[in-house]
Design an enzyme around this catalytic site. Structure first.
Site, PDB file in Angstrom:
ATOM      1  N   LYS A  52       0.838  -1.202   0.000  1.00 10.78           N
ATOM      2  CA  LYS A  52       0.000   0.000   0.000  1.00 10.78           C
ATOM      3  C   LYS A  52       0.876   1.256   0.000  1.00 10.78           C
ATOM      4  O   LYS A  52       0.602   2.211  -0.721  1.00 10.78           O
ATOM      5  CB  LYS A  52      -0.951  -0.018   1.203  1.00 10.78           C
ATOM      6  CG  LYS A  52      -2.050  -1.074   1.050  1.00 10.78           C
ATOM      7  CD  LYS A  52      -2.817  -1.310   2.340  1.00 10.78           C
ATOM      8  CE  LYS A  52      -3.799  -2.479   2.162  1.00 10.78           C
ATOM      9  NZ  LYS A  52      -4.483  -2.856   3.400  1.00 10.78           N
ATOM     10  N   GLN A  96      -4.719  -1.523   9.661  1.00  4.61           N
ATOM     11  CA  GLN A  96      -4.535  -2.842   9.041  1.00  4.61           C
ATOM     12  C   GLN A  96      -5.071  -3.939   9.966  1.00  4.61           C
ATOM     13  O   GLN A  96      -4.675  -4.031  11.126  1.00  4.61           O
ATOM     14  CB  GLN A  96      -3.039  -3.055   8.741  1.00  4.61           C
ATOM     15  CG  GLN A  96      -2.739  -4.350   8.015  1.00  4.61           C
ATOM     16  CD  GLN A  96      -3.333  -4.413   6.612  1.00  4.61           C
ATOM     17  OE1 GLN A  96      -3.320  -3.438   5.871  1.00  4.61           O
ATOM     18  NE2 GLN A  96      -3.876  -5.568   6.252  1.00  4.61           N
ATOM     19  N   ASP A 119     -11.125   3.043   3.958  1.00  4.27           N
ATOM     20  CA  ASP A 119     -11.405   1.604   3.869  1.00  4.27           C
ATOM     21  C   ASP A 119     -12.909   1.351   3.797  1.00  4.27           C
ATOM     22  O   ASP A 119     -13.345   0.231   3.514  1.00  4.27           O
ATOM     23  CB  ASP A 119     -10.831   0.884   5.105  1.00  4.27           C
ATOM     24  CG  ASP A 119      -9.651  -0.007   4.743  1.00  4.27           C
ATOM     25  OD1 ASP A 119      -9.473  -0.287   3.545  1.00  4.27           O
ATOM     26  OD2 ASP A 119      -8.925  -0.418   5.663  1.00  4.27           O
TER      27      ASP A 119
END
Ligand code: NAD
Length: 281
Positions: A52, A96, A119
């Site tokens: 990422k 994460q 997200d």
């Protein structure tokens, strides 16, 4: 059978994001920023975060990773997120997953400013997505929708069977497809007869984490199969949830693993972060 090339499509998306970033920098002096919070030393999580960060660098974003030990307290994580919420250089915040067992994931997600929730996991964004309002949409299902659009696959009235019903994959996928007038069946570990659902579907979307779960006799001739699963098998290679070798000859379209949904997920994270940055205007 036509392969849906997620890698090539993701590259195209990233090229166009890169052009927009250059324009934003020149005209508005804005550099989109992403903060990633990484807890513990799970090798897969570290690998994903590294990918990422690299993708951010490639499109010209500013990105920082907060690497925290797995002994960290929930309050310390919350304090870091609040700092990021208030940081004007940060447009997107990503925590994460998975988190250590002593951390309440729901509490953590609630603290992220919904406007920085790239997200798309905050309940506020999920509610807006379900009601078809503008929102941040979870990157993996959004990437799948982008694939349908790019390959001009019409969803209206199609029978779609989703296998896997998690909050980050199956459930948002179902909502997005409903918003496009598909007829959606969501199946999961407790579904009585999985094959009876998959074998009727025009489109099967699988995100489960069981290598080779979807076999040839579970798919009808000419179906479209989207494989979200990512599994590392004994020989070290990556495979999806679909028995690709035997299923693919029956399909009109199918995504490979790797090179299918995975790269699109990262491209959609970048797209969401750019969208958040444009919110500064
Ligand atoms: P999860 O464990 O949260 O959910 C798994 C879902 O699959 C559950 O709804 C469960 O009921 C269902 N399931 C499990 N075994 C089943 C079976 N035998 N038959 C039918 N349903 C079954 O997992 P998740 O986070 O949603 O991830 C699922 C898979 O997707 C994993 O392989 C993960 O690595 C992958 N994934 C890929 C991407 C990507 O970018 N391509 C992103 C997220 C997740």
């Amino acid at each position: 059978m036509q392969l849906i090339d997620g890698k090539a499509l993701a590259q195209k998306v990233q090229t166009s994001i890169n052009a927009e970033v250059e324009q934003l920098k020149q005209e508005k002096n804005i550099v989109p920023g992403l903060a990633v919070i990484l807890i513990g030393d799970d090798p897969a999580s570290h690998a994903y975060v590294k990918m990422k960060a690299k993708a951010c660098e490639n499109v010209g974003f500013y990105s920082i990773t907060h690497n925290m030990p797995d002994t960290i307290s929930q309050n310390e994580i919350i304090a870091t997120i609040k700092m990021m919420n208030d940081n004007p250089r940060i447009d997107g915040i990503l925590v994460q997953f998975p988190l250590p067992k002593h951390i309440d994931s729901d509490k953590i997600l609630e603290v992220i400013d919904p406007k920085k929730d790239v997200d798309g996991f905050h309940a506020c964004n999920i509610g807006r997505m379900v009601t078809n309002l503008d929102s941040f949409v979870a990157c993996t299902p959004l990437g799948v929708m982008k694939m349908f659009e790019a390959y001009e696959i019409d969803l209206k009235g199609k029978d779609v069977c989703i296998v896997g019903a998690s909050n980050i994959v199956g459930k948002p996928m179902a909502a997005l497809l409903l918003n496009q007038d598909a007829t959606v069946t969501v199946t999961h570990i407790h579904t009585k007869d999985l094959k009876s659902h998959t074998s009727k579907a025009d489109i099967v979307i699988v995100g489960v984490g069981v290598p080779g779960l979807i076999k040839e006799d579970m798919i009808k001739e000419g179906a479209i199969v989207i494989d979200i699963g990512i599994n590392r098998i004994e020989d070290g290679s990556l495979v999806g949830d679909v028995d690709f070798e035997n299923v693919s000859p029956k399909c009109a379209y199918i995504t490979p693993v790797p090179g299918g949904v995975g790269p699109m997920t990262i491209a959609m994270l970048l797209q969401n972060t750019l969208k958040a940055a444009k919110g500064r205007l």
